[in-house]
Design a protein around this motif. Sequence first.
Motif, PDB file in Angstrom:
ATOM      1  N   SER A   1      -5.033  -9.763  -0.477  1.00 50.71           N
ATOM      2  CA  SER A   1      -6.189  -8.916  -0.148  1.00 50.71           C
ATOM      3  C   SER A   1      -6.156  -8.595   1.337  1.00 50.71           C
ATOM      4  N   ARG A   2      -6.479  -7.368   1.671  1.00 57.45           N
ATOM      5  CA  ARG A   2      -6.686  -6.980   3.069  1.00 57.45           C
ATOM      6  C   ARG A   2      -7.992  -6.198   3.166  1.00 57.45           C
ATOM      7  N   PHE A   3      -8.832  -6.593   4.134  1.00 58.30           N
ATOM      8  CA  PHE A   3     -10.097  -5.928   4.378  1.00 58.30           C
ATOM      9  C   PHE A   3      -9.933  -4.955   5.549  1.00 58.30           C
ATOM     10  N   TYR A   4     -10.657  -3.869   5.503  1.00 57.64           N
ATOM     11  CA  TYR A   4     -10.558  -2.881   6.573  1.00 57.64           C
ATOM     12  C   TYR A   4     -11.899  -2.177   6.763  1.00 57.64           C
ATOM     13  N   ALA A   5     -12.099  -1.654   7.965  1.00 59.02           N
ATOM     14  CA  ALA A   5     -13.362  -0.989   8.273  1.00 59.02           C
ATOM     15  C   ALA A   5     -13.157   0.030   9.392  1.00 59.02           C
ATOM     16  N   HIS A   6     -14.043   1.004   9.429  1.00 59.66           N
ATOM     17  CA  HIS A   6     -13.998   2.065  10.440  1.00 59.66           C
ATOM     18  C   HIS A   6     -15.428   2.482  10.769  1.00 59.66           C
ATOM     19  N   ALA A   7     -15.652   2.851  12.042  1.00 63.40           N
ATOM     20  CA  ALA A   7     -16.941   3.399  12.467  1.00 63.40           C
ATOM     21  C   ALA A   7     -16.693   4.439  13.550  1.00 63.40           C
ATOM     22  N   ASP A   8     -17.348   5.589  13.445  1.00 60.10           N
ATOM     23  CA  ASP A   8     -17.317   6.573  14.531  1.00 60.10           C
ATOM     24  C   ASP A   8     -18.687   7.209  14.700  1.00 60.10           C
ATOM     25  N   TYR A   9     -18.966   7.658  15.913  1.00 62.09           N
ATOM     26  CA  TYR A   9     -20.259   8.258  16.228  1.00 62.09           C
ATOM     27  C   TYR A   9     -20.101   9.251  17.375  1.00 62.09           C
ATOM     28  N   GLN A  10     -20.717  10.391  17.221  1.00 59.54           N
ATOM     29  CA  GLN A  10     -20.721  11.386  18.296  1.00 59.54           C
ATOM     30  C   GLN A  10     -21.771  10.970  19.331  1.00 59.54           C
ATOM     31  N   VAL A  11     -21.321  10.358  20.390  1.00 61.02           N
ATOM     32  CA  VAL A  11     -22.244   9.840  21.400  1.00 61.02           C
ATOM     33  C   VAL A  11     -22.770  10.935  22.309  1.00 61.02           C
ATOM     34  N   PHE A  12     -22.082  12.081  22.359  1.00 57.56           N
ATOM     35  CA  PHE A  12     -22.538  13.193  23.189  1.00 57.56           C
ATOM     36  C   PHE A  12     -22.170  14.511  22.528  1.00 57.56           C
ATOM     37  N   ALA A  13     -23.137  15.410  22.426  1.00 60.23           N
ATOM     38  CA  ALA A  13     -22.908  16.759  21.917  1.00 60.23           C
ATOM     39  C   ALA A  13     -23.249  17.759  23.010  1.00 60.23           C
TER      40      ALA A  13
ATOM     41  N   MET B   1       0.853  -1.192   0.000  1.00 58.63           N
ATOM     42  CA  MET B   1       0.000   0.000   0.000  1.00 58.63           C
ATOM     43  C   MET B   1       0.881   1.230   0.000  1.00 58.63           C
ATOM     44  N   SER B   2       0.668   2.136  -0.925  1.00 55.46           N
ATOM     45  CA  SER B   2       1.428   3.377  -0.964  1.00 55.46           C
ATOM     46  C   SER B   2       0.923   4.334   0.110  1.00 55.46           C
ATOM     47  N   SER B   3       1.846   5.113   0.675  1.00 58.72           N
ATOM     48  CA  SER B   3       1.491   5.973   1.792  1.00 58.72           C
ATOM     49  C   SER B   3       2.360   7.230   1.791  1.00 58.72           C
ATOM     50  N   TYR B   4       1.812   8.314   2.302  1.00 60.80           N
ATOM     51  CA  TYR B   4       2.576   9.536   2.543  1.00 60.80           C
ATOM     52  C   TYR B   4       3.827   9.188   3.338  1.00 60.80           C
ATOM     53  N   PRO B   5       5.010   9.661   2.946  1.00 57.74           N
ATOM     54  CA  PRO B   5       5.318  10.646   1.900  1.00 57.74           C
ATOM     55  C   PRO B   5       5.792  10.032   0.578  1.00 57.74           C
TER      56      PRO B   5
ATOM     57  N   ILE C   1      -5.171  -2.219  -5.812  1.00 62.21           N
ATOM     58  CA  ILE C   1      -6.510  -1.756  -6.175  1.00 62.21           C
ATOM     59  C   ILE C   1      -7.374  -1.641  -4.920  1.00 62.21           C
ATOM     60  N   PHE C   2      -7.937  -0.455  -4.711  1.00 60.50           N
ATOM     61  CA  PHE C   2      -8.767  -0.199  -3.543  1.00 60.50           C
ATOM     62  C   PHE C   2     -10.224   0.015  -3.965  1.00 60.50           C
ATOM     63  N   THR C   3     -11.118  -0.574  -3.183  1.00 60.60           N
ATOM     64  CA  THR C   3     -12.547  -0.309  -3.317  1.00 60.60           C
ATOM     65  C   THR C   3     -13.073   0.018  -1.926  1.00 60.60           C
ATOM     66  N   GLN C   4     -13.724   1.170  -1.775  1.00 55.68           N
ATOM     67  CA  GLN C   4     -14.178   1.604  -0.451  1.00 55.68           C
ATOM     68  C   GLN C   4     -15.549   2.249  -0.549  1.00 55.68           C
ATOM     69  N   VAL C   5     -16.404   1.899   0.411  1.00 52.87           N
ATOM     70  CA  VAL C   5     -17.739   2.486   0.525  1.00 52.87           C
ATOM     71  C   VAL C   5     -17.781   3.349   1.781  1.00 52.87           C
TER      72      VAL C   5
ATOM     73  N   ALA D   1     -15.878   0.970   4.766  1.00 49.85           N
ATOM     74  CA  ALA D   1     -15.379  -0.398   4.668  1.00 49.85           C
ATOM     75  C   ALA D   1     -14.792  -0.575   3.284  1.00 49.85           C
ATOM     76  N   GLY D   2     -13.703  -1.337   3.210  1.00 43.19           N
ATOM     77  CA  GLY D   2     -13.072  -1.492   1.916  1.00 43.19           C
ATOM     78  C   GLY D   2     -12.141  -2.681   1.866  1.00 43.19           C
ATOM     79  N   VAL D   3     -11.538  -2.843   0.710  1.00 43.09           N
ATOM     80  CA  VAL D   3     -10.580  -3.933   0.497  1.00 43.09           C
ATOM     81  C   VAL D   3      -9.470  -3.429  -0.407  1.00 43.09           C
ATOM     82  N   ASN D   4      -8.252  -3.822  -0.094  1.00 42.49           N
ATOM     83  CA  ASN D   4      -7.105  -3.578  -0.961  1.00 42.49           C
ATOM     84  C   ASN D   4      -6.707  -4.904  -1.587  1.00 42.49           C
ATOM     85  N   GLN D   5      -6.720  -4.966  -2.895  1.00 44.68           N
ATOM     86  CA  GLN D   5      -6.349  -6.176  -3.626  1.00 44.68           C
ATOM     87  C   GLN D   5      -5.094  -5.891  -4.451  1.00 44.68           C
TER      88      GLN D   5
END
Length: 365
Positions: free
Chosen positions: A230-242, A135-139, A188-192, A207-211
């Motif tokens: 292939s590597r699968f990855y996912a993330h979730a965040d939510y503001q539980v308090f405002a 996977m290519s990455s900064y810098p 190749i990345f596919t992400q939703v 959520a996505g996959v790198n192939q």
Amino acid sequence: MTYFAYYSGILASNVLGGIESEGNFSGDLFVGVEFDLETLFGWDDTKFVLSGIDRHGQSIDKGVGGQYSVMQNVGGQTAFLYNVTLEKLFFDESLSVKLGRMSATDDFVGSPYYGYSLNNAVNGQIRAALFDGVMSSYPFAVWGGRVKQQVNDELSVMVGVFNQSPDIFDRDDQGVDFGLEDEDGLSIFTQVNWNPTFAGRPAHFFAGVNQVVNFDIERFNTTATRDEFSRFYAHADYQVFAETAGSDQGLVLFATLGYTPYDDVAIIPIQTTFGAHYKGLFEGRDEDRTLFFATYGQFSDEYAAEEALAGRSRPESEIVLELGHRFQLTPSTYIQPDLQYVINPGGTGDIEDALVLGCQFGASF
């Protein structure tokens, strides 16, 4: 034409445990210019970005002995040419196409919340994806392209294709080796991405996959290679308090997961991070951020077997805990005291748990 510049520096010291105590400094300067080609040439919704990076200083990672770097702006300590990208919007700005020199982490496997960590377990991206070397990455920029379709106000889909080279992390090229080689492959990345609102508070999921295809990856315990991954990855965040309705001040919780079944080439096939991010925790400090990260990385059985075969201890898992508070001094400057505790550095149990004290500071211009 818009100029931009960002600088971040980290002072860190391993004050307890690890292999040995040491302190050091590292810095990262990111500068560039964005050209509005609609204004310059009449090309609707088109921009061109040119940027460069200078990384300097050294890390204390050898003294800590862990798999994850405790100073996220270390890696490729030299000057680089980075972005050389052309981006155009189509269909009332719902479709974005970007081409040129870039890295996958410009668009994939990342969240703004990751950038507050001094440890690179999540800073920039879910770090386990980089240990695989696929996977290519900064810098480190490569040739690539990304297409993003905004389906509706909440949903978007992205696809990216990037050159995959054995020399992807070679700092000696300094970002100006534009050639393609026979041994290169494709990443190749596919992400939703889904950004809904629940109970009036924002949430973000991706959520996505790198192939990786047509690229030889060295396997553990053998001279053979694997030419797909292939590597699968996912993330979730939510503001539980405002603090007030519709405010971005409050508490956000997030979690990540990275997984690949190919443990014959992946050092850490499973990584997960839990985080808490509070904006404006203290009265009168509305722009400050209070941060907590907890990362678990599990070493692969195949990698552990290779280490044992070489006469070294078998690594099992490593945990990194991090607590910090970013003081926003002005809209463009900050300082962030930080504490990291690395449990089982290197995963073997041979190295004492390490306590790292650090401070990051930064400015934008």
